[in-house]
Design a protein around this motif. Structure first.
Motif: not given
Length: 515
Positions: A489-505
């Protein structure tokens, strides 16, 4: 400067995610690469044989509740002794089969999983029979030839595979393989004959342990058991035992965990040397020493089980001597094996420095992530992640048990779904937190660091209490598997972070354009 503030925490999350995946892989590798160092090289004396022929029928994946409705299995129970055996953990077929013929638990036999293991270095019924001049014959999976091949005098694997895992094809395959087993074992004069009846396990995996298909296929398995009992004749003692049960979840089955319907399996025995007795509570390691006494063989040196005396019809005047022989073996093994509780306590003490350092680090990272932020927003984001993660965990048909992996070939897909659940939960949590007001830049990264720190603290606590690495004793399967999924799940969060950043931007750009 802003790019630096984004790049550093993002790099930290990537490194943490990769390290978590590597640690998870290392933890499981210590199980699959484990080799037992507990072999006791000692030959014990044997008593007189109670029977000259023994058939051990290993009924793969038969549940206790289902066995009561099977005519042949029930007939054996009525004519002799029966009860429930508790299997070891992980509740997988290969470790259980090894325990059946060695009397040793997985950490002692060295067979800890289904895919990677070497020949057990401990004594088995096969080796002891050969030394006594008794022939052995096995019809069953290639586990037997891989683990004990040099010690088995005659071996035959089942021919072919079912056309599909549908009930009709499984019944047809069981009937075909039963004919092969009937011919092979019925014509054998081996003193010890072992047969594996496999179709019920395939039905359990595919359809679940409470399904109509499972009932239909296990009925065919029971019919095959009846054919084999007839083939070996009334002068042969029969032991029918399951290696594990099956769960019933989401229309599928599975095993490997510690659910009661999985770790408690049925057994029944009848024929020469067996008396009628009430329900017996046993462990799967009790079968080997009991079979040894029946055949007049020494008890395997590393047998951790007890002889099921209450099931045996002993020759007059032989009981005292046989019990004494069994006690000599038990005392010798007790003197040979290290104390399990003391060993685990020592391992736990040795983990304190690493646990303290890791706990301090991740607690500190959690504080850094929250520092200077609105507590209600960070709390909402953290809560939203775990709510979202557990909802997706359920919807993706995951579970904190090895039994949740329907089949071994689905294992990596199972883990991929867990990683995806964590990634999607992070994206959803970041979106949810925006409802508590305009989010400062860097919020997504802070939330990711907070979430991974909390998950890492979960793993750290598990490591302290139970250990993640197998060092001579089997790891606690339940907590260990949860920690494994937390690491992924920690790896999953690391994978999801760039996606969440892109959506926030993208959201910020849309808002800027509106202005």
């Amino acid at each position: 400067m802003r790019g630096f503030r984004v790049a550093v925490p993002l790099a930290y999350l990537v490194v943490l995610g990769v390290a978590s995946a590597l640690l998870a892989d290392l933890a499981w590798t210590t199980v699959t690469s484990y080799r037992s160092g507990y072999a006791l090289d000692r030959k014990f004396k044997a008593g007189p044989a109670i029977t000259n022929r023994l058939l051990v029928a290993v009924i793969d994946g038969l549940r206790t509740d289902r066995s009561a409705a099977l005519p042949m299995f029930s007939s054996l129970a009525e004519r002799g002794a029966s009860g429930v055996v508790e299997v070891g953990l992980p509740s997988l077929s290969s470790p259980a089969r090894a325990s059946l013929v060695t009397g040793a638990m997985p950490e002692v036999s060295g067979v800890t999983n289904n895919s990677s293991y070497g020949p057990p270095p401990v004594q088995s019924l096969y080796g002891l029979a050969r030394e006594a001049g008794m022939a052995t014959a096995v019809y069953g999976t290639r586990f037997w030839s891989r683990a004990f091949g040099d010690l088995i005098d005659s071996y035959r694997p089942p021919g072919g595979r079912p056309a599909s895992y549908g009930s009709d094809d499984l019944v047809a395959w069981q009937s075909q393989s039963c004919g092969e087993a009937e011919e092979f074992l019925g014509s054998s004069d081996a003193a010890l004959r072992v047969v594996g009846l496999l179709a019920g396990d395939d039905a359990g995996h595919t359809h679940g342990g409470e399904s109509g298909a499972y009932r239909e296929v296990t009925a065919a398995v029971d019919a095959c058991l009846g054919r084999l009992v007839d083939a070996v004749g009334p002068e042969t003692t029969v032991v029918a035992v399951s290696d594990h049960g099956h769960i019933h979840r989401w229309g599928n089955g599975g095993h490997g965990g510690q659910e009661p319907e999985v770790i408690f399996a049925p057994f029944a025995m009848a024929g020469p040397g067996i008396r009628v007795s009430g329900p017996i509570e046993a462990r799967i390691v009790d079968i080997a020493p009991t079979a040894s006494v029946l055949l007049g063989l020494p008890i395997p040196a590393n047998s951790q089980g007890r002889v099921l005396w209450e099931a045996l019809e002993l020759p007059e005047g032989a009981e005292a001597g046989l019990r004494e022989l069994a006690e000599v073996q038990r005392e010798a093994l007790a003197g040979h094996m290290p104390d399990r509780d003391e060993s685990l306590a020592a391992e736990r003490s040795g983990r304190v420095p690493v646990v303290a350092a890791a706990g301090a680090w991740f607690l500190g990272m959690a504080v850094i992530a929250v520092y200077g932020q609105r507590p209600v927003t960070m709390a909402a984001g953290l809560a939203a992640f775990f709510v979202g993660y557990y909802v997706l965990f359920y919807l993706f048909q995951l579970g904190y048990s090895l039994s949740s992996i329907v089949r071994e070939e689905f294992m990596y897909w199972f883990f991929a779904r867990n990683i995806s659940a964590a990634a999607l939960a992070l994206v959803a949590a970041a979106a949810c937190a925006r409802r508590f007001g305009d989010l400062p830049r860097g919020f997504v990264l802070r939330l990711s660091v907070l979430v991974t720190s909390v998950l890492a603290l979960f793993v750290t606590v598990t490591h302290f209490r139970f250990g993640l690495i197998m060092e001579g004793w089997m790891i606690e399967v339940g907590p260990g598997f949860k920690a494994y999924l937390d690491l992924l799940a920690i790896l999953g969060v690391a994978v999801g972070t760039p996606v969440a950043l892109a959506l926030d931007r993208a959201r910020r750009r849309r808002e800027a354009l509106r202005l």
